[in-house]
Design a protein around this motif. Structure first.
Motif, PDB file in Angstrom:
ATOM      1  N   ALA A   1       0.848  -1.208   0.000  1.00 31.53           N
ATOM      2  CA  ALA A   1       0.000   0.000   0.000  1.00 31.53           C
ATOM      3  C   ALA A   1       0.881   1.254   0.000  1.00 31.53           C
ATOM      4  N   ARG A   2       1.963   1.212   0.790  1.00 27.64           N
ATOM      5  CA  ARG A   2       2.917   2.345   0.849  1.00 27.64           C
ATOM      6  C   ARG A   2       3.578   2.588  -0.504  1.00 27.64           C
ATOM      7  N   ARG A   3       4.000   1.482  -1.129  1.00 29.91           N
ATOM      8  CA  ARG A   3       4.686   1.618  -2.431  1.00 29.91           C
ATOM      9  C   ARG A   3       3.755   2.227  -3.476  1.00 29.91           C
TER      10      ARG A   3
ATOM     11  N   GLU B   1     -11.227   3.949  -2.583  1.00 23.52           N
ATOM     12  CA  GLU B   1     -12.041   3.176  -1.624  1.00 23.52           C
ATOM     13  C   GLU B   1     -11.671   1.712  -1.802  1.00 23.52           C
ATOM     14  N   CYS B   2     -11.622   0.968  -0.677  1.00 21.75           N
ATOM     15  CA  CYS B   2     -11.368  -0.479  -0.747  1.00 21.75           C
ATOM     16  C   CYS B   2      -9.982  -0.741  -1.355  1.00 21.75           C
ATOM     17  N   THR B   3      -8.986  -0.133  -0.736  1.00 24.89           N
ATOM     18  CA  THR B   3      -7.626  -0.150  -1.274  1.00 24.89           C
ATOM     19  C   THR B   3      -6.778  -1.272  -0.656  1.00 24.89           C
ATOM     20  N   PHE B   4      -5.511  -1.321  -1.074  1.00 25.88           N
ATOM     21  CA  PHE B   4      -4.591  -2.292  -0.473  1.00 25.88           C
ATOM     22  C   PHE B   4      -4.455  -2.034   1.039  1.00 25.88           C
ATOM     23  N   TYR B   5      -4.582  -0.778   1.454  1.00 31.46           N
ATOM     24  CA  TYR B   5      -4.519  -0.485   2.892  1.00 31.46           C
ATOM     25  C   TYR B   5      -5.656  -1.211   3.620  1.00 31.46           C
ATOM     26  N   ASP B   6      -6.855  -1.180   3.045  1.00 33.54           N
ATOM     27  CA  ASP B   6      -7.982  -1.889   3.670  1.00 33.54           C
ATOM     28  C   ASP B   6      -7.713  -3.393   3.720  1.00 33.54           C
ATOM     29  N   GLY B   7      -7.074  -3.906   2.674  1.00 35.42           N
ATOM     30  CA  GLY B   7      -6.718  -5.323   2.655  1.00 35.42           C
ATOM     31  C   GLY B   7      -5.739  -5.642   3.779  1.00 35.42           C
TER      32      GLY B   7
END
Ligand SMILES: NC(=O)c1ccc[n+]([C@@H]2O[C@H](COP(=O)([O-])OP(=O)(O)OC[C@H]3O[C@@H](n4cnc5c(N)ncnc54)[C@H](O)[C@@H]3O)[C@@H](O)[C@H]2O)c1
Length: 373
Positions: free
Chosen positions: A113-115, A340-346
């Motif tokens: 998510a950071r990358r 919305e519903c991003t890798f961060y949420d994952g």
């Protein structure tokens, strides 16, 4: 508002789920060009490429990442490949949709998510059920105050997919230690369910849980015969939300009922809503609402505009929800809408799955840290 521009998409993993869920979504979007399909099995890539009108076919994902015509990559391959393929697409400066889970540990998912943020590309994780029209209506009722202050959120993802021990279970990796309980329904089903419960109710503060193996002998896909294997086929957890709401959740591979078996109940000071995402008699889902001054639950029929164009509640659920998911991601990219519903949420969902497993193993409450990007 539409920009009229076309988004050029490349999909990796040309098999069952791509065919029934992802590719119909691109075919239905008037502003998508399916530029390429990639699979290590050339026949599969060619067959679905022809059927869905892909301009190019690749067998090597790296070659597809290097294709300057492609702006967005869709990763629809087996679980262990989601993270490396997504990182390859991010490094090449492509927006990425990945099937869930991004990784079976939270830290590498937070790193991805950071990358993506550093590279300035958008991400979406394939949490199918966020794109149920009924669930999106409940989200709106929470935000517009129809349900009032939220007290309780109950979530279920359960069906009888593996009630029959002879039905090969596909979630067990060959190197999994088999001398203790193997978390399974909480990993496979829980990641979706936790994402829904976080999206609707806010961040989790703490969890406690119990997990169990009910069917001691099973067939595991790719392995010989019936074997004793301690697969967790039922998990239940209690949730304390940071905002003070209470949650409870159940995941099960062995609870009699049809797919996908997701049910969400939200109880607030002014009203309560229940969404059942369970395909029954050809209908994908139902939504009911009760109010504090009219406590009998009533069926709510959503307007046509709540569904992706060309679908009805009789459309098979994988296509109904994925067409909506794809539509949202494409429009977010083309119109610069909020993510919305991003890798961060994952990654957050994975962190909570891990906490639920730890709570069971240590018979205690576990606090949830909110991950920082
Ligand atoms: N979100 C949901 O509700 C949901 C439902 C079903 C499946 N899924 C997920 O969708 C994904 C795909 O499911 P499936 O049933 O189609 O899987 P599958 O294993 O049948 O097909 C995957 C395809 O990917 C190809 N592949 C594997 N590694 C590759 C690589 N490195 N590069 C290019 N191609 C590669 C394979 O050859 C195969 O054709 C899985 O992660 C699955 O868990 C999600």
């Amino acid at each position: 508002m539409s920009t009229g521009r076309t988004l050029h998409v490349g999909l990796i993993g040309a098999h069952n789920w791509a065919e029934s869920a992802h590719l119909p979504g691109y075919a239905a979007h008037p502003q998508v060009e399916l530029t390429a399909i990639c699979d290590i099995e050339p026949d599969r890539a060619r067959a679905l490429g022809e059927r869905f009108g892909a301009k190019k076919v690749y067998t090597d994902p790296d070659q597809m990442f290097a294709d300057p015509d492609i702006e967005m990559v869709d990763v629809c391959t087996p679980t262990h490949t989601h993270l490396p393929l997504s990182l390859g697409a991010i490094a090449a400066g492509k927006h990425v949709l990945s099937e869930k889970p991004l990784h079976t540990q939270a830290a590498p998912a937070f790193d991805a998510a950071r990358r993506a943020e550093q590279r300035g590309v958008r991400t979406k994780l394939g949490f199918t059920f966020r794109y149920s029209p009924a669930i999106r209506q409940i989200k709106q009722w929470i935000e517009d105050g129809t349900l009032g202050e939220i007290f309780h959120i109950h979530g279920f993802e359960q069906n009888s997919q593996w009630l029959d021990p002879a039905e090969p279970l596909r979630q067990i990796a060959p190197d999994t230690p088999r001398d203790k309980l193997i978390p399974a329904s909480i990993v496979g089903y829980g990641s979706h369910l936790i994402d829904l419960m976080r999206w609707l109710g806010g961040e989790f503060g703490a969890v406690t849980s119990t997990m169990k193996n009910f069917i001691p002998e099973r067939i595991v896909r790719g392995e010989e015969g019936m074997q004793r294997i301690p697969v967790e086929d039922g998990a239940a957890a209690l949730v304390e939300y940071k905002n003070g709401a209470q949650g409870l959740l159940q995941t099960s591979f062995i609870a009699v009922g049809n797919y996908p078996g997701v049910e969400i109940r939200v109880y607030g000071s002014k009203g309560a809503a229940v969404a059942r995402l369970i395909e029954e008699f050809g209908v994908a889902e139902t939504l009911t609402l009760a109010r504090a001054d009219a406590v009998e639950f009533q069926k709510i029929d959503l307007p046509e505009s709540a569904l992706p164009p060309g679908t009805t509640l009789n459309t098979p659920w994988p296509e109904l929800y994925y067409r909506n998911l794809v539509r949202h991601f494409v429009d977010e990219i083309l119109e610069g809408r909020p993510e919305e519903c991003t890798f961060y949420d994952g990654a957050m969902s994975q962190q909570i799955v891990d906490a639920i497993i730890l709570a069971h193993n240590e018979r205690r409450w576990v606090n949830i840290e909110t991950g920082d990007l």
